[in-house]
Design a protein around this motif. Structure first.
Motif, PDB file in Angstrom:
ATOM      1  N   ARG A  14      17.184  51.432  21.157  1.00  0.00           N
ATOM      2  CA  ARG A  14      16.969  52.808  21.769  1.00  0.00           C
ATOM      3  C   ARG A  14      16.572  53.842  20.793  1.00  0.00           C
ATOM      4  O   ARG A  14      15.870  54.721  21.100  1.00  0.00           O
ATOM      5  CB  ARG A  14      18.018  53.337  22.809  1.00  0.00           C
ATOM      6  CG  ARG A  14      18.136  52.471  24.158  1.00  0.00           C
ATOM      7  CD  ARG A  14      19.133  52.906  25.110  1.00  0.00           C
ATOM      8  NE  ARG A  14      20.284  53.423  24.647  1.00  0.00           N
ATOM      9  CZ  ARG A  14      21.380  52.415  24.615  1.00  0.00           C
ATOM     10  NH1 ARG A  14      21.348  51.084  25.129  1.00  0.00           N
ATOM     11  NH2 ARG A  14      22.856  52.489  24.203  1.00  0.00           N
ATOM     12  N   PHE A  15      17.417  53.781  19.660  1.00  0.00           N
ATOM     13  CA  PHE A  15      17.071  54.757  18.788  1.00  0.00           C
ATOM     14  C   PHE A  15      15.451  54.676  18.050  1.00  0.00           C
ATOM     15  O   PHE A  15      15.011  55.500  17.944  1.00  0.00           O
ATOM     16  CB  PHE A  15      18.074  54.675  17.439  1.00  0.00           C
ATOM     17  CG  PHE A  15      17.846  55.676  16.504  1.00  0.00           C
ATOM     18  CD1 PHE A  15      18.058  56.891  16.403  1.00  0.00           C
ATOM     19  CD2 PHE A  15      17.195  54.974  15.171  1.00  0.00           C
ATOM     20  CE1 PHE A  15      17.665  57.746  15.099  1.00  0.00           C
ATOM     21  CE2 PHE A  15      16.878  55.817  14.007  1.00  0.00           C
ATOM     22  CZ  PHE A  15      17.276  56.969  14.102  1.00  0.00           C
ATOM     23  N   VAL A  16      15.401  53.380  17.896  1.00  0.00           N
ATOM     24  CA  VAL A  16      13.974  52.993  17.328  1.00  0.00           C
ATOM     25  C   VAL A  16      13.025  53.579  18.336  1.00  0.00           C
ATOM     26  O   VAL A  16      11.988  54.114  18.049  1.00  0.00           O
ATOM     27  CB  VAL A  16      13.788  51.470  17.078  1.00  0.00           C
ATOM     28  CG1 VAL A  16      12.485  51.230  16.689  1.00  0.00           C
ATOM     29  CG2 VAL A  16      14.866  51.143  15.743  1.00  0.00           C
ATOM     30  N   ALA A  17      13.127  53.167  19.597  1.00  0.00           N
ATOM     31  CA  ALA A  17      12.063  53.533  20.702  1.00  0.00           C
ATOM     32  C   ALA A  17      11.941  55.075  20.801  1.00  0.00           C
ATOM     33  O   ALA A  17      10.692  55.526  21.247  1.00  0.00           O
ATOM     34  CB  ALA A  17      12.494  53.024  22.134  1.00  0.00           C
ATOM     35  N   ALA A  18      12.991  55.817  20.328  1.00  0.00           N
ATOM     36  CA  ALA A  18      12.692  57.150  20.439  1.00  0.00           C
ATOM     37  C   ALA A  18      12.068  57.942  19.405  1.00  0.00           C
ATOM     38  O   ALA A  18      11.937  59.118  19.386  1.00  0.00           O
ATOM     39  CB  ALA A  18      14.265  57.774  20.523  1.00  0.00           C
ATOM     40  N   GLN A  19      11.880  57.019  18.251  1.00  0.00           N
ATOM     41  CA  GLN A  19      11.355  57.660  17.011  1.00  0.00           C
ATOM     42  C   GLN A  19       9.758  57.638  17.046  1.00  0.00           C
ATOM     43  O   GLN A  19       9.085  56.770  17.656  1.00  0.00           O
ATOM     44  CB  GLN A  19      11.716  57.019  15.988  1.00  0.00           C
ATOM     45  CG  GLN A  19      13.035  56.673  15.624  1.00  0.00           C
ATOM     46  CD  GLN A  19      13.962  58.164  15.938  1.00  0.00           C
ATOM     47  OE1 GLN A  19      13.461  59.309  15.113  1.00  0.00           O
ATOM     48  NE2 GLN A  19      14.709  58.129  16.730  1.00  0.00           N
ATOM     49  N   ASP A  41       2.180  54.684  18.678  1.00  0.00           N
ATOM     50  CA  ASP A  41       2.431  53.443  19.365  1.00  0.00           C
ATOM     51  C   ASP A  41       2.143  51.912  18.599  1.00  0.00           C
ATOM     52  O   ASP A  41       1.358  51.265  19.317  1.00  0.00           O
ATOM     53  CB  ASP A  41       1.754  53.512  21.011  1.00  0.00           C
ATOM     54  CG  ASP A  41       2.145  52.660  21.831  1.00  0.00           C
ATOM     55  OD1 ASP A  41       3.590  52.045  21.656  1.00  0.00           O
ATOM     56  OD2 ASP A  41       1.618  52.163  22.907  1.00  0.00           O
ATOM     57  N   SER A  42       2.515  52.006  17.512  1.00  0.00           N
ATOM     58  CA  SER A  42       2.404  50.758  16.920  1.00  0.00           C
ATOM     59  C   SER A  42       3.534  49.645  16.467  1.00  0.00           C
ATOM     60  O   SER A  42       3.278  48.653  15.748  1.00  0.00           O
ATOM     61  CB  SER A  42       1.613  51.049  15.563  1.00  0.00           C
ATOM     62  OG  SER A  42       2.496  51.638  14.697  1.00  0.00           O
ATOM     63  N   LEU A  43       4.661  49.991  17.386  1.00  0.00           N
ATOM     64  CA  LEU A  43       5.723  49.134  17.117  1.00  0.00           C
ATOM     65  C   LEU A  43       6.436  48.364  18.369  1.00  0.00           C
ATOM     66  O   LEU A  43       6.488  49.188  19.326  1.00  0.00           O
ATOM     67  CB  LEU A  43       6.670  49.688  16.246  1.00  0.00           C
ATOM     68  CG  LEU A  43       7.862  49.092  15.593  1.00  0.00           C
ATOM     69  CD1 LEU A  43       8.183  49.239  14.065  1.00  0.00           C
ATOM     70  CD2 LEU A  43       9.034  49.346  16.481  1.00  0.00           C
TER      71      LEU A  43
END
Length: 181
Positions: A14-19, A41-43
């Motif tokens: 969730r932390f990764v998705a918020a960055q 939007d590359s990850l």
């Protein structure tokens, strides 16, 4: 104090998705270490030990050249907006070029782009979080459209010509494999 994990937990995912930005570091056995910021939007996190990121055409192509020689990569996210944290993911990555099996399937997970150059399929060996208390606070202002507009103007033939001129080798002269020999 740093905390190590065997992979990404649900909370870390969730932390990764918020960055809005992440950093990629690679190095061959010699030459320069490369550290690049990535966004747009590359990850995609595909599991606790698998991350895929799509690389768009840029001024250099260090990551592909390094991975052809030494298969290691570190990804890093910093909590600039709310949650103070630094998250590093250590692993090995497979480079998929447009011509490679599996490229189209992974690339389909992202918005269409004329400028797509590679997809990196990263197997995570360890993840480490640390406090990030010294990371400055920044507010996200939005995406830049400069790269998307540049690649659209160039078109597929212009992009391939750019790869031939600027992306075939790293700044240390290592082949990147972006175009078949």
């Amino acid at each position: 104090m740093a905390t190590q994990y065997p992979g990404l937990t649900e909370a870390l995912t969730r932390f990764v998705a918020a960055q809005h930005i992440f950093f990629v570091a690679t190095a061959a056995e010699d030459g320069r270490v490369n550290l690049s910021p990535k966004g747009m939007d590359s990850l995609r996190v595909l599991g606790p030990n698998r991350v895929v990121w799509r690389n768009l055409t840029g001024s250099g192509n260090e990551t592909a050249g390094h991975l052809a020689r030494v298969n290691r990569m570190t990804l890093m996210w910093c909590g600039f907006e709310r949650q103070p944290m630094i998250l590093r993911a250590y692993g090995a990555a497979k480079v998929l070029h447009l011509r490679d099996d599996g490229f189209a399937e992974l690339n389909a997970r992202f918005p269409a782009s004329v400028g797509v150059r590679q997809v990196y399929d990263v197997t995570l060996e360890m993840v480490q979080s640390s406090c990030g208390y010294a990371v400055p606070h920044f507010d996200y202002a939005g995406e830049r459209d400069t790269l998307a507009e540049w690649t659209e103007r160039k078109g597929p033939d212009g992009i391939r010509a750019y790869w031939d001129e600027r992306n075939r080798v790293t700044i240390d002269g290592m082949p990147t494999g972006v175009l078949p020999e």
